[in-house]
Scaffold this motif. Sequence first.
Motif, short mmCIF file in Angstrom:
data_model
loop_
_atom_site.label_atom_id
_atom_site.label_comp_id
_atom_site.label_asym_id
_atom_site.label_seq_id
_atom_site.Cartn_x
_atom_site.Cartn_y
_atom_site.Cartn_z
N GLU A 1 0.83 -1.21 0.00
CA GLU A 1 0.00 0.00 0.00
C GLU A 1 0.86 1.26 0.00
OE1 GLU A 1 -3.89 1.83 2.31
OE2 GLU A 1 -2.63 0.35 3.33
N ARG A 2 1.93 1.26 0.80
CA ARG A 2 2.81 2.43 0.85
C ARG A 2 3.50 2.65 -0.50
NH1 ARG A 2 4.38 0.39 5.99
NH2 ARG A 2 6.31 -0.44 5.06
N ARG A 3 3.96 1.58 -1.10
CA ARG A 3 4.74 1.70 -2.33
C ARG A 3 3.89 1.96 -3.57
NH1 ARG A 3 9.23 -3.20 -1.63
NH2 ARG A 3 10.33 -2.27 0.16
N LEU A 4 2.61 1.59 -3.50
CA LEU A 4 1.78 1.65 -4.70
C LEU A 4 0.68 2.70 -4.63
CD1 LEU A 4 1.40 -2.18 -5.41
CD2 LEU A 4 2.86 -0.55 -6.61
N SER A 5 0.73 3.58 -3.66
CA SER A 5 -0.35 4.55 -3.50
C SER A 5 0.06 5.95 -3.92
CB SER A 5 -0.83 4.56 -2.03
OG SER A 5 -1.39 3.31 -1.70
N GLY A 6 0.81 6.06 -5.00
CA GLY A 6 1.23 7.36 -5.49
C GLY A 6 0.09 8.16 -6.10
N ASN A 7 0.16 9.47 -5.99
CA ASN A 7 -0.89 10.34 -6.52
C ASN A 7 -0.96 10.33 -8.04
OD1 ASN A 7 -1.68 11.19 -3.95
ND2 ASN A 7 -0.14 12.83 -3.91
N TYR A 8 0.13 9.88 -8.68
CA TYR A 8 0.17 9.90 -10.15
C TYR A 8 -0.70 8.80 -10.76
CZ TYR A 8 3.23 5.85 -9.72
OH TYR A 8 3.73 4.62 -9.42
N GLN A 9 -1.10 7.83 -9.97
CA GLN A 9 -1.80 6.68 -10.52
C GLN A 9 -3.24 7.03 -10.89
OE1 GLN A 9 -1.34 2.84 -8.77
NE2 GLN A 9 0.52 3.43 -7.70
N ARG A 10 -3.67 6.47 -12.00
CA ARG A 10 -5.03 6.70 -12.45
C ARG A 10 -5.99 5.75 -11.73
NH1 ARG A 10 -7.75 4.76 -17.99
NH2 ARG A 10 -9.79 5.67 -17.66
N ILE A 11 -7.04 6.31 -11.16
CA ILE A 11 -8.08 5.53 -10.50
C ILE A 11 -9.29 5.46 -11.43
CG2 ILE A 11 -9.52 5.27 -8.45
CD1 ILE A 11 -6.48 5.12 -7.95
N GLY A 12 -9.83 4.28 -11.63
CA GLY A 12 -10.99 4.12 -12.50
C GLY A 12 -11.90 3.04 -11.97
N PHE A 13 -13.05 2.89 -12.62
CA PHE A 13 -13.97 1.82 -12.23
C PHE A 13 -13.42 0.52 -12.80
CE2 PHE A 13 -17.92 -0.71 -12.53
CZ PHE A 13 -18.24 -0.69 -11.18
N CYS A 14 -13.06 -0.40 -11.94
CA CYS A 14 -12.36 -1.62 -12.34
C CYS A 14 -13.24 -2.86 -12.18
CB CYS A 14 -11.09 -1.80 -11.50
SG CYS A 14 -9.85 -0.50 -11.77
N HIS A 15 -13.04 -3.82 -13.05
CA HIS A 15 -13.78 -5.07 -12.98
C HIS A 15 -13.25 -5.95 -11.86
CE1 HIS A 15 -15.08 -9.15 -14.12
NE2 HIS A 15 -16.10 -8.55 -14.71
N ASN A 16 -11.93 -6.03 -11.73
CA ASN A 16 -11.24 -6.74 -10.65
C ASN A 16 -11.31 -8.27 -10.74
OD1 ASN A 16 -10.50 -4.28 -9.32
ND2 ASN A 16 -12.55 -4.16 -8.45
N ASP A 17 -11.91 -8.80 -11.79
CA ASP A 17 -11.98 -10.26 -11.96
C ASP A 17 -12.09 -10.61 -13.44
OD1 ASP A 17 -12.16 -12.98 -11.38
OD2 ASP A 17 -14.32 -12.91 -11.01
N LEU A 18 -11.23 -10.00 -14.25
CA LEU A 18 -11.39 -10.14 -15.70
C LEU A 18 -10.67 -11.40 -16.20
CD1 LEU A 18 -12.94 -8.58 -17.83
CD2 LEU A 18 -10.79 -7.55 -18.54
#
Length: 337
Positions: free
Chosen positions: A205-222
């Motif tokens: 969580e610490r390493r992957l929670s950068g502000n540059y990342q795009r957040i979108g509506f995800c399927h999460n089980d594709l």
Amino acid sequence: MQALSASVIRRLGGGSFMSVAGSSRESGRLPREVKGILQSLASGWNDVADSKALQVIPLKGAMTNEVYEIKWPTRAGEPARKVLVRVYGEGVDTFFDRTDEIRTFEFMSKNGQGPRLLGRFPNGRIEEFIHARTLSASDLRDPEISALIASKLREFHDIEMPGPKNVTLWDRLRKFLNAAKSLSSPEESKSFCLDKMEEEICILERRLSGNYQRIGFCHNDLQYGNIMMDEESKSITIIDYEYASYNPVAYDIANHFCEMVADYHTETPHVLDFSKYPGDQPGDLEVEQLVQDVEKYTLASHLFWGLWGIISARVNVIDFDYMEYSRQRFQQYWLTK
């Protein structure tokens, strides 16, 4: 395969898998209220010869629900009228909120994404039958089909779903971890290193929670069973939104890539072949950054589905070696890390 992941990512960034298990004229397996809804639906269709003459075909491969294809004979020369009935499974409250899933399905249905909602009953729903082919494991590794999936998934990520747009990944991982610990014996907890997992989740969580990342509506089980393709138009439909939520887009792509190592229609559906994970060949800085993020999020995907497997082994009666599946996901986590 070497250029597959980068080509997919350029389009993106820049399971209930079913097959006919056999047919039956016996509709007694369906809840009584469902038969009434089905007959009421069919009575409004002019092409149905007899609304009560429904045929029930169980479909196998769905991991959390019972799914049935319903057919009615039609008047001479016309194809059979079909719908899909989904009866919700038990013991899945740990994995997702059924109310949220229904809300998502209804929103997608109203906005032309996925099958139309035709009816609801207390523990399930009736859906439009999509006349398209469910993809196979090998389809995910076909560059042309993969490109079609990438374009559709990017469209999916741009959906403006009503409600909070908070990232759910880390809270879900912790919820899964607590459930897995409570259901595991001391020996199993030690074997799966569950006591170390909270620390691993915090590090990710610490390493992957950068502000540059795009957040979108995800399927999460594709996985391949949740993707359908019209053979004529080549249009892609994404189905089954049980795990869908807002998350980093890179996580959704990573999870999809991880599904390329699975084939759930073999004699050993739990066995994963990680040699089939796509290679990468980034061509510009933006794509390269996304490729790197995707690679990191494969770790979160391994934890997510590893914990899912431990819980499923306790709450699910489907013939699938969930514990061995979990061992493979956790093993790959430590190897990749």
